[in-house]
Scaffold this motif. Structure first.
Motif, PDB file in Angstrom:
ATOM      1  N   TYR A  58       0.834  -1.200   0.000  1.00  0.00           N
ATOM      2  CA  TYR A  58       0.000   0.000   0.000  1.00  0.00           C
ATOM      3  C   TYR A  58       0.875   1.258   0.000  1.00  0.00           C
ATOM      4  O   TYR A  58       0.609   2.209  -0.742  1.00  0.00           O
ATOM      5  N   ALA A  59       1.919   1.256   0.800  1.00  0.00           N
ATOM      6  CA  ALA A  59       2.848   2.390   0.848  1.00  0.00           C
ATOM      7  C   ALA A  59       3.591   2.552  -0.470  1.00  0.00           C
ATOM      8  O   ALA A  59       4.094   3.631  -0.781  1.00  0.00           O
ATOM      9  N   ASP A  60       3.654   1.477  -1.253  1.00  0.00           N
ATOM     10  CA  ASP A  60       4.340   1.505  -2.547  1.00  0.00           C
ATOM     11  C   ASP A  60       3.444   2.027  -3.662  1.00  0.00           C
ATOM     12  O   ASP A  60       3.867   2.119  -4.809  1.00  0.00           O
ATOM     13  N   GLY A  61       2.192   2.348  -3.321  1.00  0.00           N
ATOM     14  CA  GLY A  61       1.297   2.943  -4.312  1.00  0.00           C
ATOM     15  C   GLY A  61       0.227   2.037  -4.874  1.00  0.00           C
ATOM     16  O   GLY A  61      -0.557   2.454  -5.729  1.00  0.00           O
ATOM     17  N   TYR A  62       0.166   0.773  -4.437  1.00  0.00           N
ATOM     18  CA  TYR A  62      -0.878  -0.136  -4.888  1.00  0.00           C
ATOM     19  C   TYR A  62      -2.191   0.168  -4.168  1.00  0.00           C
ATOM     20  O   TYR A  62      -2.196   0.479  -2.971  1.00  0.00           O
ATOM     21  N   SER A  63      -3.307   0.040  -4.863  1.00  0.00           N
ATOM     22  CA  SER A  63      -4.620   0.195  -4.240  1.00  0.00           C
ATOM     23  C   SER A  63      -4.985  -1.107  -3.528  1.00  0.00           C
ATOM     24  O   SER A  63      -4.421  -2.173  -3.836  1.00  0.00           O
ATOM     25  N   PRO A  64      -5.931  -1.075  -2.583  1.00  0.00           N
ATOM     26  CA  PRO A  64      -6.351  -2.312  -1.910  1.00  0.00           C
ATOM     27  C   PRO A  64      -6.806  -3.401  -2.880  1.00  0.00           C
ATOM     28  O   PRO A  64      -6.476  -4.578  -2.700  1.00  0.00           O
ATOM     29  N   ILE A  67      -3.788  -4.906  -4.615  1.00  0.00           N
ATOM     30  CA  ILE A  67      -3.035  -5.786  -3.707  1.00  0.00           C
ATOM     31  C   ILE A  67      -3.766  -7.113  -3.558  1.00  0.00           C
ATOM     32  O   ILE A  67      -3.147  -8.178  -3.570  1.00  0.00           O
ATOM     33  N   PHE A  68      -5.092  -7.055  -3.418  1.00  0.00           N
ATOM     34  CA  PHE A  68      -5.874  -8.287  -3.298  1.00  0.00           C
ATOM     35  C   PHE A  68      -5.668  -9.175  -4.519  1.00  0.00           C
ATOM     36  O   PHE A  68      -5.447 -10.385  -4.393  1.00  0.00           O
ATOM     37  N   GLU A  69      -5.736  -8.573  -5.685  1.00  0.00           N
ATOM     38  CA  GLU A  69      -5.529  -9.339  -6.923  1.00  0.00           C
ATOM     39  C   GLU A  69      -4.117  -9.921  -6.972  1.00  0.00           C
ATOM     40  O   GLU A  69      -3.921 -11.077  -7.365  1.00  0.00           O
ATOM     41  N   LEU A  70      -3.151  -9.130  -6.552  1.00  0.00           N
ATOM     42  CA  LEU A  70      -1.768  -9.583  -6.537  1.00  0.00           C
ATOM     43  C   LEU A  70      -1.593 -10.768  -5.596  1.00  0.00           C
ATOM     44  O   LEU A  70      -0.938 -11.764  -5.924  1.00  0.00           O
ATOM     45  N   PHE A  71      -2.191 -10.667  -4.426  1.00  0.00           N
ATOM     46  CA  PHE A  71      -2.079 -11.727  -3.429  1.00  0.00           C
ATOM     47  C   PHE A  71      -2.756 -13.011  -3.888  1.00  0.00           C
ATOM     48  O   PHE A  71      -2.218 -14.104  -3.711  1.00  0.00           O
ATOM     49  N   THR A  72      -3.944 -12.890  -4.450  1.00  0.00           N
ATOM     50  CA  THR A  72      -4.669 -14.090  -4.855  1.00  0.00           C
ATOM     51  C   THR A  72      -4.048 -14.735  -6.084  1.00  0.00           C
ATOM     52  O   THR A  72      -4.004 -15.966  -6.201  1.00  0.00           O
ATOM     53  N   ASP A  73      -3.554 -13.906  -7.017  1.00  0.00           N
ATOM     54  CA  ASP A  73      -2.913 -14.451  -8.216  1.00  0.00           C
ATOM     55  C   ASP A  73      -1.628 -15.198  -7.868  1.00  0.00           C
ATOM     56  O   ASP A  73      -1.319 -16.247  -8.434  1.00  0.00           O
ATOM     57  N   SER A  74      -0.867 -14.642  -6.932  1.00  0.00           N
ATOM     58  CA  SER A  74       0.423 -15.240  -6.592  1.00  0.00           C
ATOM     59  C   SER A  74       0.308 -16.288  -5.497  1.00  0.00           C
ATOM     60  O   SER A  74       1.264 -16.968  -5.180  1.00  0.00           O
ATOM     61  N   LEU A  99       7.741 -10.192  -3.430  1.00  0.00           N
ATOM     62  CA  LEU A  99       8.361  -8.896  -3.166  1.00  0.00           C
ATOM     63  C   LEU A  99       9.352  -8.538  -4.268  1.00  0.00           C
ATOM     64  O   LEU A  99       9.386  -7.398  -4.748  1.00  0.00           O
ATOM     65  N   ASP A 100      10.172  -9.509  -4.676  1.00  0.00           N
ATOM     66  CA  ASP A 100      11.165  -9.273  -5.718  1.00  0.00           C
ATOM     67  C   ASP A 100      10.522  -8.831  -7.023  1.00  0.00           C
ATOM     68  O   ASP A 100      11.013  -7.924  -7.718  1.00  0.00           O
ATOM     69  N   GLU A 101       9.416  -9.453  -7.377  1.00  0.00           N
ATOM     70  CA  GLU A 101       8.811  -9.230  -8.684  1.00  0.00           C
ATOM     71  C   GLU A 101       7.838  -8.054  -8.737  1.00  0.00           C
ATOM     72  O   GLU A 101       7.557  -7.526  -9.816  1.00  0.00           O
ATOM     73  N   ASN A 102       7.314  -7.633  -7.574  1.00  0.00           N
ATOM     74  CA  ASN A 102       6.238  -6.646  -7.616  1.00  0.00           C
ATOM     75  C   ASN A 102       6.443  -5.386  -6.787  1.00  0.00           C
ATOM     76  O   ASN A 102       5.795  -4.368  -7.067  1.00  0.00           O
ATOM     77  N   LEU A 103       7.313  -5.425  -5.804  1.00  0.00           N
ATOM     78  CA  LEU A 103       7.537  -4.231  -5.002  1.00  0.00           C
ATOM     79  C   LEU A 103       8.444  -3.281  -5.770  1.00  0.00           C
ATOM     80  O   LEU A 103       9.590  -3.614  -6.073  1.00  0.00           O
ATOM     81  N   ARG A 104       7.928  -2.118  -6.105  1.00  0.00           N
ATOM     82  CA  ARG A 104       8.683  -1.174  -6.925  1.00  0.00           C
ATOM     83  C   ARG A 104       9.779  -0.476  -6.120  1.00  0.00           C
ATOM     84  O   ARG A 104      10.881  -0.266  -6.614  1.00  0.00           O
ATOM     85  N   ALA A 105       9.463  -0.096  -4.914  1.00  0.00           N
ATOM     86  CA  ALA A 105      10.460   0.538  -4.043  1.00  0.00           C
ATOM     87  C   ALA A 105      11.355  -0.537  -3.440  1.00  0.00           C
ATOM     88  O   ALA A 105      10.873  -1.597  -3.030  1.00  0.00           O
TER      89      ALA A 105
END
Length: 262
Positions: A58-64, A67-74, A99-105
């Motif tokens: 969330y602090a990295d700029g993703y919307s809730p 993030i939900f989609e990211l979590f469920t997909d992965s 984290l490696d593949e999706n965290l921009r910061a």
């Protein structure tokens, strides 16, 4: 690391505390979505374990919803592999990959929202609040549930789940924010499944981390503890959407029933 005792001014309007809770952390996303719909956007975040994972994205700029989609997909919470190494039953490779593949910061300083993450220093027996340097290993350390996962080493110190000593880390931000929102998703409810050592160890861990939460909740301007969250298990990933909705609906109810000024 952050010395919160030395910083007394309150430069932030809204601060939010996100507890640990494993798969129950999906509720944090529902809470954040509801808050955002009420035009409440945290200016600073304090997270631990599952709360640190949600907080980082969330602090990295993703919307809730993102993030939900990211979590469920992965299948973020499906990374438990019972290979029984010496210090833990599983590893955090799935989370590390996410984290490696999706965290921009890559560092705390690069995040769009200031973030504090709590981990437990096993060597010195204390909570440590990180807000500087690289993020990934700190998130892994904060999420390393004892017995289940091996500790994470940072600068020659072994760290484990921040919830061991502080599963509701208000300390890093309570003195620097004008209004504080707390979200706790590790409610203790009746349980009767103690068929193996794993269930006993996990239950014991959760009983231990529940200490002092009530006293801390009284310091919140807005406190959200979704009713019924305790019925979900820590690795109950198949119920992610249901947990998300529970957090969302509880927050809408609390906001409507409260006198919270925003």
């Amino acid at each position: 690391m952050f010395n919160f005792y030395k910083k007394r001014r309150k430069p932030y309007n809204f601060g939010i505390v996100l507890s640990g809770g494993g798969a129950r952390g999906f509720a944090h996303l529902g809470v954040l979505k509801a808050l955002n719909q009420y035009n409440i956007f945290p200016d600073v975040i304090s997270g631990v374990s599952a709360g640190s994972i949600v907080g980082a994205f969330y602090a990295d700029g993703y919307s809730p919803d993102e993030i939900f989609e990211l979590f469920t997909d992965s299948k973020i919470f499906n990374f438990l592999k019972l290979n029984i190494p010496k210090k833990g039953f599983g590893n955090l490779n799935g989370l590390k990959k996410l984290l490696d593949e999706n965290l921009r910061a890559r560092t705390f300083e690069e995040l769009k929202i200031p973030l504090f993450i709590t981990a437990t220093d096993l060597n010195n027996g204390k909570s440590v609040y990180f807000n500087k340097g690289e993020i990934k290993d700190v998130v892994l350390a904060s999420s390393s549930i004892p017995v289940i996962f091996s500790p994470i080493e940072i600068d020659n110190i072994s760290y484990a789940d921040g919830g061991i000593m502080n599963n509701f880390p208000v300390e890093p931000i309570i003195n620097i924010t004008k209004k504080l929102i707390g979200v706790y998703v590790t409610s203790i409810e009746y349980a009767d499944e103690f068929k193996n050592l794993f269930n006993i160890a996990l239950r014991s861990f959760h009983l231990g981390i529940a200490a002092n939460v009530h006293a801390k909740s009284q310091k919140m301007n807005l406190y959200i503890e979704p009713k019924g969250i305790g019925k979900f298990k820590v690795l109950d990933v198949s119920k992610g959407k249901e947990i998300f909705d529970l957090g969302y609906n509880e927050t809408i109810k609390v906001l409507k029933d409260s006198n919270f000024k925003f």
